[in-house]
Scaffold this active site. Structure first.
Site, PDB file in Angstrom:
ATOM      1  CB  ALA A 148       4.268 -10.839   6.163  1.00 13.59           C
ATOM      2  NE  ARG A 150       9.353  -3.099   5.621  1.00 17.54           N
ATOM      3  CZ  ARG A 150       8.768  -3.144   6.791  1.00 17.54           C
ATOM      4  NH1 ARG A 150       8.015  -2.151   7.221  1.00 17.54           N
ATOM      5  NH2 ARG A 150       8.923  -4.182   7.576  1.00 17.54           N
ATOM      6  CG  ASP A 157       8.486 -11.891   6.139  1.00 15.60           C
ATOM      7  OD1 ASP A 157       9.272 -11.612   7.063  1.00 15.60           O
ATOM      8  OD2 ASP A 157       7.935 -11.026   5.432  1.00 15.60           O
TER       9      ASP A 157
HETATM   10  O1  MRU Z   1      11.397  -7.057   3.460  1.00 15.83           O
HETATM   11  P1  MRU Z   1      10.307  -6.598   4.386  1.00 15.83           P
HETATM   12  O2  MRU Z   1      10.594  -5.260   5.002  1.00 15.83           O
HETATM   13  O3  MRU Z   1       8.933  -6.701   3.772  1.00 15.83           O
HETATM   14  O4  MRU Z   1      10.381  -7.670   5.558  1.00 15.83           O
HETATM   15  C1  MRU Z   1       9.530  -7.533   6.662  1.00 15.83           C
HETATM   16  C2  MRU Z   1       9.868  -8.466   7.734  1.00 15.83           C
HETATM   17  O5  MRU Z   1      10.667  -9.363   7.620  1.00 15.83           O
HETATM   18  C3  MRU Z   1       9.079  -8.334   8.955  1.00 15.83           C
HETATM   19  O6  MRU Z   1       9.846  -8.554  10.094  1.00 15.83           O
HETATM   20  C4  MRU Z   1       7.955  -9.358   8.846  1.00 15.83           C
HETATM   21  O7  MRU Z   1       7.233  -9.163   7.655  1.00 15.83           O
HETATM   22  C5  MRU Z   1       7.051  -9.313   9.906  1.00 15.83           C
HETATM   23  S1  MRU Z   1       5.980  -8.006   9.617  1.00 15.83           S
HETATM   24  C6  MRU Z   1       4.811  -8.000  10.720  1.00 15.83           C
END
Ligand code: MRU
Length: 318
Positions: A53, A51, A220
């Protein structure tokens, strides 16, 4: 990142098979998940084995390479996994172009992954300029090496500052309901950075008491005007930071910027299942009649964001 003294990335390719650290199991157990098909990679993204982005984009390029015989099918399958992170769509487009022009799919995918690691390192080097010795920094969710393959986005400046012998203390929001803050704590512990996990709703308390000097979060999807989608709860932290005169930075590479959309109203926010709230460790904690709403992200308007830490420097507007 170093795990028990050994260097790891969040995911990698081994004999054209994708290996990834199973983030669902951390911080309690360190397990490697193997993905052999595009279907497996779609599972990995949808169920948050991987998980964050940039890491989603990185595993998706390998998913495309595994599905190179039917590119459209692979793209469709991967696109349907999670809607918010722009990196996923950016990565799929990149692979479509590479396969189209006859590049070796696995080589092209590995180039993408190495490039994202390099970009995150550069984010760290630029962001390091914002960090003074002794600073106390708040972060939300996990925007570390796990979420980006290596270094991190929001965590990269902290990693580099620490490696440059700056003394730091990091407040890691717990980040209900998926507790990504524990992943942040796990990474900070591996790096030897002093930290504490706080409940999401404690951030205002610490800001008001003068305990936080700076906020850095990941992203994201960032719209053309700078509105930023990030993990649910980010918006509140940005408003609180402004109220308390604390600088609020978003750290992200090019792949997270979506210049095709004018502002945050165009960002699709993922709604996840009720069980993420109604269960804890598989045990029901809410009666079945409880209506649950579970948006996974929110959008922080650009007016609350002091600047964006990118691989090309710190900017005020995308
Ligand atoms: O739902 P997730 O865990 O994939 O969400 C991740 C986030 O919101 C992070 O803060 C975001 O992707 C930044 S990652 C470098």
């Amino acid at each position: 990142m170093y795990i028990d003294g050994k260097e790891y990335r969040a995911l990698w390719l081994e004999n054209n098979i994708v290996k990834c650290i199973d983030q669902r199991k951390l911080p309690y157990s360190f397990e490697i998940f193997t993905a052999k098909t595009t279907d497996d990679v779609a599972f990995v993204i949808k169920h948050m084995v991987v998980r964050g982005a940039p890491a989603i984009g990185a595993v998706a390029v390998y998913g495309m390479a595994l599905g190179k015989k039917n590119v459209e099918n692979a793209a469709e399958m991967l696109q349907a996994t999670r809607p918010t992170a722009h990196d996923l769509f950016y990565a799929i487009q990149y692979m479509k172009k590479e396969i189209d022009k006859g590049s070796d799919a696995f080589e092209a995918a590995s180039r993408y992954v190495d490039d994202i690691v390099d970009r995150c390192k550069r984010i760290g080097e630029h962001g390091n300029q914002l960090i003074n010795d002794g600073m106390r920094v708040l972060t939300h969710c996990n925007a570390g090496a796990l979420a980006t393959v290596d270094y991190g986005t929001a965590l990269s400046p902290l990693r580099i500052a620490h490696r440059n012998n700056k003394k730091l203390f990091v407040y890691a929001d717990e980040t209900r309901p998926r507790l990504q803050g524990l992943l942040t704590a796990w990474e900070l512990r591996q790096e030897g950075i002093a930290h504490a996990v706080i409940a999401d709703n404690a951030a205002g308390y610490f800001m008001k008491n003068g305990d936080i000097d700076l906020v850095i979060v990941g992203a994201d999807r960032i719209a053309k005007n700078g509105d930023t989608a990030n993990k649910i709860g980010t918006y509140e932290k940005a408003v609180l930071a402004k109220e308390n005169n604390i600088s609020f930075y978003v750290a992200a590479p090019k792949s997270t910027f979506d210049l095709s959309i004018k502002n945050g109203t165009e960002i699709i926010i993922e709604e996840r299942g009720r069980e993420e709230l109604s269960e804890i460790n598989g045990k029901t904690v809410m009666p079945a009649w409880t209506l649950v709403k579970n948006p996974a992200f929110d959008v922080t308007p650009a007016k609350y964001i002091t600047g964006y830490i990118t691989e090309n420097g710190i900017i005020k507007k995308p």
